[in-house]
Design a protein around this motif. Structure first.
Motif, PDB file in Angstrom:
ATOM      1  N   THR A  51       0.820  -1.216   0.000  1.00 51.83           N
ATOM      2  CA  THR A  51       0.000   0.000   0.000  1.00 51.83           C
ATOM      3  C   THR A  51       0.849   1.260   0.000  1.00 51.83           C
ATOM      4  O   THR A  51       0.510   2.254  -0.641  1.00 51.83           O
ATOM      5  N   VAL A  52       1.998   1.231   0.698  1.00 52.90           N
ATOM      6  CA  VAL A  52       2.880   2.403   0.732  1.00 52.90           C
ATOM      7  C   VAL A  52       3.596   2.576  -0.602  1.00 52.90           C
ATOM      8  O   VAL A  52       3.634   3.672  -1.173  1.00 52.90           O
ATOM      9  N   THR A  53       4.157   1.476  -1.122  1.00 52.68           N
ATOM     10  CA  THR A  53       4.886   1.587  -2.385  1.00 52.68           C
ATOM     11  C   THR A  53       3.955   1.922  -3.540  1.00 52.68           C
ATOM     12  O   THR A  53       4.320   2.699  -4.434  1.00 52.68           O
ATOM     13  N   SER A  54       2.748   1.368  -3.540  1.00 49.64           N
ATOM     14  CA  SER A  54       1.830   1.658  -4.649  1.00 49.64           C
ATOM     15  C   SER A  54       1.356   3.104  -4.616  1.00 49.64           C
ATOM     16  O   SER A  54       1.116   3.704  -5.674  1.00 49.64           O
ATOM     17  N   ALA A  55       1.240   3.699  -3.429  1.00 45.09           N
ATOM     18  CA  ALA A  55       0.885   5.120  -3.356  1.00 45.09           C
ATOM     19  C   ALA A  55       1.984   5.974  -3.979  1.00 45.09           C
ATOM     20  O   ALA A  55       1.713   6.917  -4.749  1.00 45.09           O
ATOM     21  N   ILE A  56       3.239   5.647  -3.668  1.00 47.27           N
ATOM     22  CA  ILE A  56       4.373   6.388  -4.243  1.00 47.27           C
ATOM     23  C   ILE A  56       4.403   6.211  -5.761  1.00 47.27           C
ATOM     24  O   ILE A  56       4.575   7.171  -6.524  1.00 47.27           O
ATOM     25  N   ILE A  57       4.213   4.974  -6.202  1.00 44.03           N
ATOM     26  CA  ILE A  57       4.282   4.668  -7.641  1.00 44.03           C
ATOM     27  C   ILE A  57       3.145   5.339  -8.399  1.00 44.03           C
ATOM     28  O   ILE A  57       3.367   5.917  -9.475  1.00 44.03           O
TER      29      ILE A  57
END
Length: 347
Positions: A51-57
């Motif tokens: 969830t954190v990495t996909s928000a950044i991406i």
């Protein structure tokens, strides 16, 4: 003369229609940003690595496509996510605080309003990128939704970036790979597809990371939980579900060192009972997932929790309040469907 008049009329007609279109777009088209504003991009509460990495991406993707966007998170980072961001040299997104009401947002890795900020029902949702089932989020306007049965939201985002012809930087590729490895437990989870495996191989090359070594380091970081309280262990990866007539908090702890958390059983039971009372839940269900043995151990905190799990899996919880569930690794693909099927059989 007539030609000039016709030209003027055509010009005026075009200007009128443009004004009509502009006025109508605020009512009928996809949510738009206020002038000078940014989309707020975030995933679910109690954020995990995907969830954190996909928000950044996704914020990166939107900016690449000309839509200003900023990534946020809805809580503290877990040890695995901290490791990933540090290893890739990526700053953690700021915490989104306050209400989402009247905010233009893009959502990743969930579409469940219970997992999103207060006021989400009155937010303007621009888009959703998710790999979970439909869970009740509604919106007053049309929006873009990209939902696919892949193992992680980052796997979907990689597919989107490829389709759009975007040049993916090393750090973004590393984040995409990390989300896949985290949610798939390095391809052990039944949520893993062949597409995810292909994506991981390609992203390993793009990021310059050895896929297996990176996965091993992430699993090692995930297991570093000795410093956490039992309440924190229960809340590290948890979601609330309405299943049948019951409101259940279902928590999982994925680890390569299950003996440590299991040794804290008495404290975990006490913390679950306190959480049940505090949140006015019917029960808290807690599963310690041993990644290497590919099995989950259920720790019961009440007779009703015991009954729920016994009925769902057709097993018997022992006198100590424990039962091992072989092959159970995924809350989304295995635990919740079993609980829902058991609840339906009562109707």
């Amino acid at each position: 003369m007539m030609a000039q008049v016709a030209s003027i009329l055509r010009t005026e007609w075009v200007e009128i229609m443009m004004k009509v279109f502009k006025a109508a777009s605020s009512i009928f088209l996809l949510p738009t940003l206020a002038e000078g504003g940014n989309l707020a991009v975030f995933g679910h509460k109690v954020p995990d690595t995907d969830t954190v990495t996909s928000a950044i991406i996704y914020a990166w993707e939107l900016n690449q496509k000309g839509t200003p966007a900023t990534a946020y998170r809805l809580g503290d980072l877990n040890p695995e996510t901290e490791y990933v961001l540090k290893a890739l040299g990526v700053d953690a997104p700021p915490v989104f605080s306050g209400s989402a009401e009247k905010t233009t947002v893009a959502i990743v890795d969930t579409n469940n309003p219970q997992e999103l900020p207060d006021g989400i029902g009155k937010a303007s949702v621009h888009s959703i990128v998710d790999h979970h089932k439909l869970s009740g989020l509604s919106n007053a306007e049309p929006l873009e939704i990209d939902m696919r049965p892949l193992c992680s939201a980052t796997s979907i985002l990689y597919s989107r970036a490829k389709a759009a012809g975007l040049t993916i930087p090393k750090d973004i590729a590393g984040l995409m790979l990390s989300g896949i490895l985290s949610d798939s437990l390095e391809f052990r989870s039944p949520t893993t597809t062949e597409t995810d495996k292909v994506h991981a191989k390609e992203l390993g090359k793009l990021s310059g990371l050895d896929v297996h070594e990176h996965a091993e380091a992430m699993l090692s970081a995930k297991a570093q939980v000795d410093h956490l309280t039992t309440s924190q262990l229960i809340m590290m990866d948890t979601k609330v579900f309405d299943i049948g007539s019951k409101k259940l908090r279902v928590s999982v702890l994925e680890t390569t060192q299950a003996a440590g958390p299991l040794a804290k059983q008495a404290e975990l039971v006490k913390s679950m009972q306190e959480l049940k009372t505090k949140e006015k839940l019917d029960d808290v269900l807690f599963f310690v997932v041993d990644i290497l043995k590919e099995a989950a151990t259920f720790i019961s905190s009440s007779p009703t929790a015991t009954k729920i799990v016994e009925k769902a899996w057709g097993v018997q919880v022992d006198k100590d309040g424990l039962v091992v569930l072989p092959g159970v690794l995924s809350r989304k693909k295995q635990i919740i469907p079993k609980l829902e099927a058991a609840a339906k059989s009562e109707l």
